[in-house]
Design a protein around this motif. Structure first.
Motif, mmCIF file in Angstrom:
data_model
loop_
_atom_site.group_PDB
_atom_site.id
_atom_site.type_symbol
_atom_site.label_atom_id
_atom_site.label_comp_id
_atom_site.label_asym_id
_atom_site.label_seq_id
_atom_site.Cartn_x
_atom_site.Cartn_y
_atom_site.Cartn_z
ATOM 1 N N ILE A 1 0.837 -1.207 0.000
ATOM 2 C CA ILE A 1 0.000 0.000 0.000
ATOM 3 C C ILE A 1 0.862 1.244 0.000
ATOM 4 N N PHE A 2 1.905 1.248 0.826
ATOM 5 C CA PHE A 2 2.814 2.402 0.885
ATOM 6 C C PHE A 2 3.470 2.637 -0.468
ATOM 7 N N THR A 3 3.893 1.536 -1.115
ATOM 8 C CA THR A 3 4.546 1.655 -2.421
ATOM 9 C C THR A 3 3.590 2.231 -3.454
ATOM 10 N N LEU A 4 2.334 1.761 -3.438
ATOM 11 C CA LEU A 4 1.342 2.273 -4.379
ATOM 12 C C LEU A 4 1.077 3.759 -4.137
ATOM 13 N N LEU A 5 0.963 4.132 -2.861
ATOM 14 C CA LEU A 5 0.740 5.538 -2.533
ATOM 15 C C LEU A 5 1.914 6.402 -2.988
ATOM 16 N N LEU A 6 3.126 5.890 -2.781
ATOM 17 C CA LEU A 6 4.318 6.621 -3.196
ATOM 18 C C LEU A 6 4.344 6.797 -4.712
ATOM 19 N N PHE B 1 1.762 6.798 -6.662
ATOM 20 C CA PHE B 1 0.683 7.734 -7.005
ATOM 21 C C PHE B 1 1.140 9.176 -6.821
ATOM 22 N N VAL B 2 1.813 9.436 -5.702
ATOM 23 C CA VAL B 2 2.318 10.785 -5.435
ATOM 24 C C VAL B 2 3.336 11.199 -6.492
ATOM 25 N N ILE B 3 4.210 10.272 -6.870
ATOM 26 C CA ILE B 3 5.234 10.570 -7.876
ATOM 27 C C ILE B 3 4.590 10.894 -9.218
ATOM 28 N N VAL B 4 3.585 10.069 -9.601
ATOM 29 C CA VAL B 4 2.891 10.290 -10.876
ATOM 30 C C VAL B 4 2.216 11.657 -10.881
ATOM 31 N N ILE B 5 1.525 11.991 -9.787
ATOM 32 C CA ILE B 5 0.845 13.287 -9.688
ATOM 33 C C ILE B 5 1.864 14.428 -9.753
ATOM 34 N N ALA B 6 2.994 14.270 -9.062
ATOM 35 C CA ALA B 6 4.021 15.314 -9.050
ATOM 36 C C ALA B 6 4.602 15.520 -10.445
ATOM 37 N N VAL B 7 4.903 14.412 -11.126
ATOM 38 C CA VAL B 7 5.463 14.511 -12.478
ATOM 39 C C VAL B 7 4.444 15.139 -13.421
ATOM 40 N N TYR B 8 3.193 14.697 -13.320
ATOM 41 C CA TYR B 8 2.128 15.271 -14.158
ATOM 42 C C TYR B 8 1.999 16.772 -13.914
ATOM 43 N N SER B 9 2.004 17.162 -12.644
ATOM 44 C CA SER B 9 1.839 18.570 -12.297
ATOM 45 C C SER B 9 2.974 19.412 -12.851
ATOM 46 N N VAL B 10 4.195 18.924 -12.710
ATOM 47 C CA VAL B 10 5.355 19.667 -13.211
ATOM 48 C C VAL B 10 5.295 19.799 -14.729
ATOM 49 N N MET B 11 4.945 18.714 -15.400
ATOM 50 C CA MET B 11 4.866 18.751 -16.866
ATOM 51 C C MET B 11 3.780 19.717 -17.332
ATOM 52 N N GLN B 12 2.625 19.680 -16.667
ATOM 53 C CA GLN B 12 1.525 20.568 -17.042
ATOM 54 C C GLN B 12 1.874 22.024 -16.733
#
Length: 316
Positions: free
Chosen positions: A24-29, A31-42
């Protein structure tokens, strides 16, 4: 032997729980990484989109902040490729950082004003003559109102920002049919307006209400955009919107400072906006001037008293 077997069995559920917790921790991590990368790219996409369209930075000297209230001069202009333009929209947003109260005061563009160093003329002419600083000084001198920061947006850039934030349009109750001199045709009723349509709605004044009606619509648009920024369905659009805003909006803030102030405001909870217009009812009359045409001559003291009570600050 039996005790050893029992011990091994008793340890298995705990290990499974540990493995499940790590997953669960790995999945959450991730998810956070994906959101962060998406946000930076956008965000970078928004920056790139607006890289060549920003209105030039202007010299600006804001008043010293005293207490919890900060006042922001919000300006909308229509450059149309011209070197100089007048301000069609002039508002002061007042933010009480202690209570998170936000108040918005619109100033009628045809107010007959003493412009420092120039002949008295309509208020929106001050920006045309010498930019944001002269307009700030005109308002501050006339009403004793401290102004600490400014933000300026060209109308074309406003349209683009709206379309980034709310690609499905901004819901607006259009109170009447509108088309004259706004570049779009709007019909009465509730509609989702794109950037061009929303700007046309805010600029319409070809009716009996004239500029007073237009100012009221501009305030409705500000309220609607605030709601769109806070709407859950637009959360994925915010990084690109913030990036584009760095290019489309000119302000005395640095990019980091601008974002930080907005986040401070939003982090304190629900933001409601109380709105008013200067001049207030019963404090003005229309007069004609040979050099300025029809202008609004106001009772300055009545309006200063109103601003003092409405904003809750001392006026000089």
């Amino acid at each position: 032997m039996e005790e050893e077997e029992y011990t091994r069995r008793s340890q298995r559920p705990k290990k499974r729980r540990l493995r499940k917790g790590r997953a669960i921790f790995t999945l959450l991590l991730l998810f956070v990484i994906v959101i962060a990368v998406y946000s930076v790219m956008q965000y970078r996409s928004g920056l790139q989109l607006a890289s060549d369209t920003k209105v030039a930075q202007e010299d600006f000297s804001g008043d010293q902040i005293k207490g919890d209230i900060e006042n922001y001069l919000l300006l909308g202009i229509d450059t149309r490729g011209e070197e100089k333009s007048r301000t069609d929209t002039m508002m002061v947003l007042s933010w009480n950082k202690a209570t998170n109260d936000v108040k918005l005061v619109s100033f009628m563009r045809d107010i007959y004003a003493d412009i420092p160093g120039y002949q008295s003329y309509k208020l929106n002419t001050a920006y045309y003559l010498d930019g944001v600083q002269l307009l700030k000084e005109t308002i501050s001198n006339m009403f004793g109102l401290p102004i600490h920061h400014y933000a300026l947006v060209d109308f074309k850039n406003f349209e683009l920002l709206v379309d980034i934030l709310a690609p499905n349009g901004v819901e607006m109750d259009v109170e009447k049919d509108m088309s004259e001199k706004i570049g779009v045709t709007l019909t009465q009723g509730v509609h989702h307006l794109n950037g061009q349509e929303l700007l046309g709605y805010a600029r319409f004044r070809q009716d009996a209400e004239g500029d007073f009606g237009r100012v009221a619509r501009q305030q409705k648009v500000i309220e609607a955009l605030k709601n769109e920024i806070l709407a859950p369905q637009n959360i994925l659009n915010l990084p690109k919107f913030v990036g584009a805003a760095q290019g489309y909006i000119t302000t005395d803030y640095s990019s980091a400072g601008e974002i930080q102030q907005v986040l401070k405001m939003l982090s304190k909870g629900k933001v409601s906006i109380e709105k008013a217009t200067v001049p207030i009812e019963g404090s003005y009359e229309f007069q004609n001037f040979s050099h300025a045409g029809s202008a609004i001559v106001i009772d300055v003291e009545k309006n200063k008293e109103f601003l003092h009570e409405f904003l809750g600050i001392s006026l000089e």
